[in-house]
Write an enzyme that holds these catalytic residues in place. Structure first.
Site, short mmCIF file in Angstrom:
data_model
loop_
_atom_site.label_atom_id
_atom_site.label_comp_id
_atom_site.label_asym_id
_atom_site.label_seq_id
_atom_site.Cartn_x
_atom_site.Cartn_y
_atom_site.Cartn_z
N CYS A 850 0.90 -1.14 -0.14
CA CYS A 850 0.16 -0.21 -0.01
C CYS A 850 1.08 1.18 0.12
O CYS A 850 0.93 2.38 -0.77
CB CYS A 850 -0.58 0.07 1.17
SG CYS A 850 0.39 -0.22 2.46
N HIS A 1132 -1.55 1.52 7.96
CA HIS A 1132 -1.66 1.27 6.26
C HIS A 1132 -1.59 2.97 5.74
O HIS A 1132 -2.24 3.43 5.98
CB HIS A 1132 -2.78 1.05 6.32
CG HIS A 1132 -3.80 0.65 4.67
ND1 HIS A 1132 -3.54 0.07 4.42
CD2 HIS A 1132 -4.52 1.11 4.79
CE1 HIS A 1132 -3.82 -0.46 3.54
NE2 HIS A 1132 -5.20 0.42 3.77
#
Length: 1179
Positions: A850, A1132
């Site tokens: 990510c 994240h």
């Protein structure tokens, strides 16, 4: 959670100490399956605790869940079957736990701060109460002496100030009429009561008590403030005094939690926006007391008091008593009671007399620590009448009540006459008292007599009077009241006499103190005279020193003017030189323009001549085509006539033969049926033979393929296997052609001489195959036959395995282009098709990639960079000769990825080829699929694409340039030109700016100025709850002292010295990348995250206030944000980007792309900010 009562905090004092409970310790998970079960249990327990309102336990469980997931990934089972355990754990719970942990962390931080604030408030309140008690004790000890001094002191001042937090109506009136003191009066009564009546001055505002809850702040009051009060409220820090009041405000009533106490603390203690000059004071007695003293200075003096104040005990005697019941007859006369002996009355003293003068003395005694400006009126004589007490337990006798007044016994008539004489005497005394008070009040200047304290009830009737009346059975209430009044009048007279004597004694004491004070003033005057002589001597020395300094200033000015003149002359010379060079440059530019115009004119003439020749040739061709067309039409017409004749003839013959065909049809059908059966049997046999032959050929080809020699292919060539022909063919990706023979490179295998197959052309007498009206054309070779012959006669190559083959490198010539195989190969993007719009394609997560997806999406939404790659301009700039480049592969892979993202046909793609290129050139930092820092990857990508597209082929030899002594603008421009000699690419034009670095030696004062190039700016983030982007810039531009190991090697001192380092922004690029420094290493070398909310502008951000060099005329607009959630171990990344085609914001979360509003862009997770100036770009 909403609707659930939160449990009290019990685990920790702050979020840092709470994180210690989140550490798992030395426990390790050996089995991945057991670890998954433990993680699920932690997640469920965290959810249950969150539902029960136990936020601390829920936060600890969620954080332990993250640690458990990390430990699972380290087990051997997980590494063997990673995909299985990844699916078993799922990402839904992980993302949900991450969101819940973020929410709980913010909530707990807020609750910890609120609890800490409450504890501080409690400590401050306890300290205030303790101070008040200590002050009260001290005041009580000095009360008697202070009363004597304060009561007799009469001071008339032009300006009265409020002390000890209380101001009387007289003091407030003096301040209002004085005109030299600015005031702000705040009325906390309800808005309705304020509209009905308030102080008739402009400085009075209304702040209703219903908008002042307990523990409120100035910010909350401002939001609910009436519109008419906002102007004066904003000027509260400019007035000299603030006065607070309600209906009956008093200093004693300022308890913790009251309206006036809350408002006072909010203004004086907790107002961070404005600082008032002095502590606010309270109007003594409130608005009710002001109405009694100055009713004319109100908008309406005739208003009713609120019920809470009108129920107070009135000094007027109550008329609520029972009359005798005359209907009750023949009641027994009560027996006379034994009269108790009279109790000795307590002599009247200054302590037990309740008079207005004593009330004033008591009030002043409480504030003896500060001077009191209240004018005491000790001579005022006020008669306080006590309320009679009626014994309602007994009714009067009927016989006595029914007698007329004139029928009373003799002793009653005698008493009545005595009372009448006493009443006349009292009236005379009252009249004299009132006349004396009236004359005394007229002599006072700007002051009124102090009113009695109405907050306390008057004293009860003395017990000896009640006992005397009850013992003698006095039933006539009128007589009893008059008797009580006579006794009280006598006592009042005695008390007033004692007050008068006490006032005289106090006056004597005051005169003595005044004389002592004057003597002290005389001593101080003598001391001041002595000091003035010493100051005169010092003044003379000061004048001599001043003249010496003035001479030094004059010499320094002359020296400065000389140096300034020299500097101006030098600058004039340099400007003349620059002007000469500019003119020379303009002349060369004009000459170049003329050469370009001549070249264009010559090319235009050549094009015109070529165009005329083409038009002439075209006209000739058209004429020839028209003539050929006429001939063709004539030939076609003749052919049509002949065909018509032939058709008529054939029609007649067809009718004749039709009958013959009908007769032969039956015979042919029988014959065809027999032939069909025979052909079917033959076809089966041939099919079996063909299958056997193909099997044999396949085995033979397999043997041939095993011994196929290895051929060294040049760059751009590829060998592929053809299943139909069962042989290899070669593809030239450079030219886009294919061929059977390998390219011309010598090998160790002897090439077989190709066999020549001769085929005959189709004869006119060839008959078609049975069952078909088509015949095979022999105008081309029989390829199948050629392949069979080649397979039979193809020799098997032999290899010499005792020696290694020689490696022959193809000779490269300048005419032969260098083409990378990377640009020609087919990429495997694994797309998910679907029309989503240009630039709205997601990127699949390949584990923990990510961090890479957010960088690609932010760069992809940079309009100028994307237009550069979509138009294939990067292919012209790729520099494979650059030793610092990535052989052009990084730029090519990004170009392929950028085109796929902006094609608008895919919902999501997998950037696996781009990831492989990153792994290839940035190993081992970004190798594998573990979580990395998006800022670090962004730096490598920007630098890698820059070196791949650097247009500088031949770099000059680097040398150290010294720009010392030159103006900043000249030095900055020269440093930029030197930088462009080595770096020229689209990345330089878009992303690079200049910083000015200044070092100053603290020993010798040597200053060194250097201009450095930057591609992004990393701003420090303060560890507070919230800040602005401007605050981060201030920290970045703050001076830094270089000591210890970071000391500067001063060129003048020839050694390392302490220095001051100052960084300034000289020039900003069109695309400005700002990285927020959110991660730092604690004392244990663990990387911690700063979660401070940074408020950054979305549009019209101007940096001209901090740019030292050339300013930008257009402001910056935000177009992309890279966000980081969680920690470095379990975080994240997402991206927010504004599409340049639709001007709408979108959220990029790996493969998911969704719309979002502009107000959702600002979050505490912002990590990297992308700004650009408005520019017109077309895709």
């Amino acid at each position: 959670m909403p609707g659930v009562k939160k449990k009290d905090l019990y685990l920790a004092k702050d979020i840092t100490s709470l994180n210690k409970y989140c550490e798992v310790g030395s426990q390790k998970i050996t089995s991945a399956r057991l670890g998954v079960k433990s993680a699920d249990k932690l997640f469920k327990n965290g959810q249950e605790s969150d539902m029960l309102g136990d936020e601390e336990r829920a936060y600890v469980l969620f954080m332990r869940y993250f640690d458990c997931i990390q430990n699972i990934k380290k087990t051997a089972d997980y590494k063997k079957n990673e995909q299985y355990y990844r699916d078993l754990m799922g990402t839904k719970n992980l993302l949900k736990a991450m969101d819940e942990a973020e929410r709980l962390q913010e909530s707990l931080k807020k609750r910890y701060e609120e609890r800490e604030a409450e504890e501080i408030v409690k400590k401050l309140d306890a300290l205030d109460m303790q101070q008040e008690e200590n002050s009260k004790k001290q005041q009580e000890q000095d009360a008697i002496e202070a009363e004597k001094i304060k009561a007799a002191e009469i001071i008339i001042q032009d300006k009265v100030t409020a002390e000890a937090g209380v101001i009387t109506p007289q003091q407030l009136y003096t301040l209002l009429t004085d005109g030299t003191t600015s005031l702000l009066v705040i009325d906390t009564r309800s808005e309705k009561e304020f509209q009905e009546s308030h102080l008739n001055i402009e400085q009075c505002i209304s702040i209703p008590s219903d908008i002042i809850p307990s523990g409120t702040t100035v910010t909350y009051i401002e939001k609910a403030l009436p519109t008419a009060s906002k102007v004066l409220w904003d000027l509260r820090d400019q007035v000299d005094q603030i006065v607070l009041m309600d209906w009956k405000s008093a200093a004693k009533g300022l308890s913790t939690g009251s309206v006036l106490k809350t408002l006072k603390d909010a203004l004086y203690k907790f107002d961070a926006s404005k600082c008032i000059k002095v502590e606010p004071c309270v109007l003594d007695g409130g608005y009710d007391n002001w109405l009694l003293y100055y009713p004319t200075m109100t908008t309406n003096a005739n208003i009713p008091r609120p019920p809470s104040y009108s129920d107070a005990v009135s000094p007027i005697p109550s008329l609520d008593f029972d009359y005798p019941d005359f209907d009750t007859a023949f009641m027994e006369t009560p027996k006379p009671e034994v009269k108790p002996p009279p109790q000795p009355t307590k002599p009247a003293t200054i302590e037990n007399i309740t008079t207005p003068s004593n009330l004033i003395l008591n009030n002043t005694a409480l504030n003896n620590s500060k001077p009191n400006n209240v004018i005491s009126n000790t001579t005022a004589q006020v008669t306080v009448k006590h309320i009679p007490t009626v014994n309602r337990s007994l009714k009067p006798q009927e016989a006595q009540a029914s007698k007329p007044m004139n029928a009373q016994p003799t002793n009653n008539s005698t008493r009545t006459s005595d009372l009448e004489s006493l009443r006349k005497e009292l009236r005379t005394d009252d009249k004299n008292i009132m006349e004396g008070n009236e004359s005394e009040m007229k002599t006072q200047v700007k002051a009124r007599p102090n009113m009695p304290d109405r907050s306390s009830k008057p004293s009860d009737v003395p017990k000896d009077i009640i006992n005397d009346l009850s013992s003698k059975k006095v039933l006539n209430t009128e007589v009893t009241r008059e008797l009580i009044e006579a006794q009280e009048t006598r006592k009042t007279k005695e008390e007033e006499l004692l007050d008068y004597k006490t006032a005289g004694n106090i006056a004597d004491t005051t005169h003595q103190m005044t004389l002592s004070r004057l003597q002290e003033d005389q001593k101080r005057a003598d001391e001041m005279q002595r000091r003035s002589k010493e100051e005169a001597k010092n003044y003379a020395d000061l004048l001599r020193k001043k003249r010496q300094i003035e001479e030094e200033i004059k010499v320094e000015k002359e020296k400065w003017e000389t140096e300034k003149q020299k500097r101006q002359e030098e600058e004039a010379k340099r400007l003349a030189e620059i002007e000469r060079l500019r003119k020379l440059e303009e002349e060369k530019r004009e000459a170049q323009t003329e050469v370009d115009q001549l070249r264009i004119e010559r090319k235009r003439k050549e094009n015109e001549g070529r165009k005329k020749q083409e038009e002439l040739d075209q006209a000739k061709l058209i004429a020839a085509q028209e003539a050929a067309s006429e001939k063709a039409k004539e030939a076609e017409r003749q052919k049509m006539e002949e065909d018509l004749k032939t058709q008529l003839k054939l029609e007649q013959e067809r009718k004749i033969q039709q009958q013959k065909l009908i007769d032969e049809s039956i015979r042919l059908q029988e014959k065809l049926k027999a032939e069909k059966e025979a052909n079917e049997r033959k076809r089966r046999e041939e099919e079996d033979k063909r299958i056997a032959k193909e099997k044999s050929d396949k085995e033979k080809q397999d043997r041939l393929r095993k011994v196929e020699p290895e051929i060294k292919l040049p760059t751009g060539w590829e060998r592929k296997w053809d299943e139909k022909s069962q042989k290899y063919f070669f593809v030239n990706h450079t030219k886009g052609t294919t061929q059977w023979e390998p390219p011309s490179i010598s090998t160790t295998v002897n090439k077989p001489v190709p066999s020549i197959t001769k085929t005959r052309l189709r004869d006119e007498n060839d008959t078609p195959r049975k069952g078909s009206n088509l015949a095979r054309s022999h105008s081309s070779p029989n390829i199948a036959q050629m392949l069979e012959d080649e397979a039979l006669h193809k020799p098997i190559p032999k290899f010499e395995r005792f020696s290694k083959p020689t490696e022959e490198k193809p000779k490269m010539t300048r005419q032969q282009p260098i083409v990378s195989l990377n640009s020609a190969r087919v990429r495997n993007l694994q797309p998910t098709y679907g029309s989503t719009g240009r630039g709205l394609t997601g990127l699949r997560n390949m584990g923990n990639t990510c961090y890479m997806s957010t960088c690609i999406q932010c760069l992809s939404n940079t309009p100028a960079l994307t237009a550069y790659f979509l138009a294939d301009y990067y292919k012209e700039d790729i520099n494979r000769e650059n030793k610092l480049s990535k052989n052009g592969e990084l730029a090519e892979e990004y170009g392929v990825l950028c085109k796929a993202l902006w094609q608008g046909q895919y919902r999501s793609i997998t950037p696996i080829d781009f990831k492989c290129t990153v792994d290839k050139y940035f190993q081992p930092l970004f190798g594998g699929f573990s979580q990395q820092d998006s800022q670090e990857l962004l730096v490598f990508l920007l630098d890698g694409i820059h070196e791949d597209c650097n247009r500088v082929k031949n770099r000059p030899q680097a040398k150290e340039d010294d720009f010392s002594g030159q103006p900043d603008h000249t030095a900055a421009e020269k440093a930029w030109q030197v930088h462009k000699q080595f770096n020229q690419s689209i990345m330089v034009e878009l992303f690079q700016g200049q910083l000015k670095s200044t070092l100053t030696c603290l020993t010798c004062g040597k200053t060194s100025v250097k201009f450095d190039v930057f591609m992004y700016i990393t701003l420090p983030v303060p560890t507070s709850r919230s800040c602005s982007l401007q605050d981060c810039f201030k920290l970045f531009l703050k001076e830094e002292k270089m000591t210890g190991d970071s000391r500067w090697n001063c060129p003048r001192c020839k050694c390392k010295r302490d220095a001051i380092k100052k960084i300034d922004i000289w020039k900003t690029p069109p695309v400005l990348i700002i990285c927020l420094k959110r991660f730092w290493f604690d004392s244990h070398q663990f990387r911690q995250k700063i979660t401070t909310t940074v408020d950054f502008p979305l549009r019209d951000m101007s940096l001209n206030g901090i740019i030292q060099g050339p300013k930008r005329t257009k402001p910056y607009n935000l177009y992309a944000v890279s966000n980081h959630y969680g920690t470095m171990e379990g975080g994240h990344y997402t991206a927010f980007s504004r599409n340049s085609l639709t001007e709408r914001w979108h959220r990029f979360d790996d493969h998911m792309v969704s719309d979002m509003s502009e107000r959702e862009v600002k979050t505490s997770a912002a990590y990297i900010l992308f700004y650009n100036v408005p520019m017109e770009v077309r895709f």
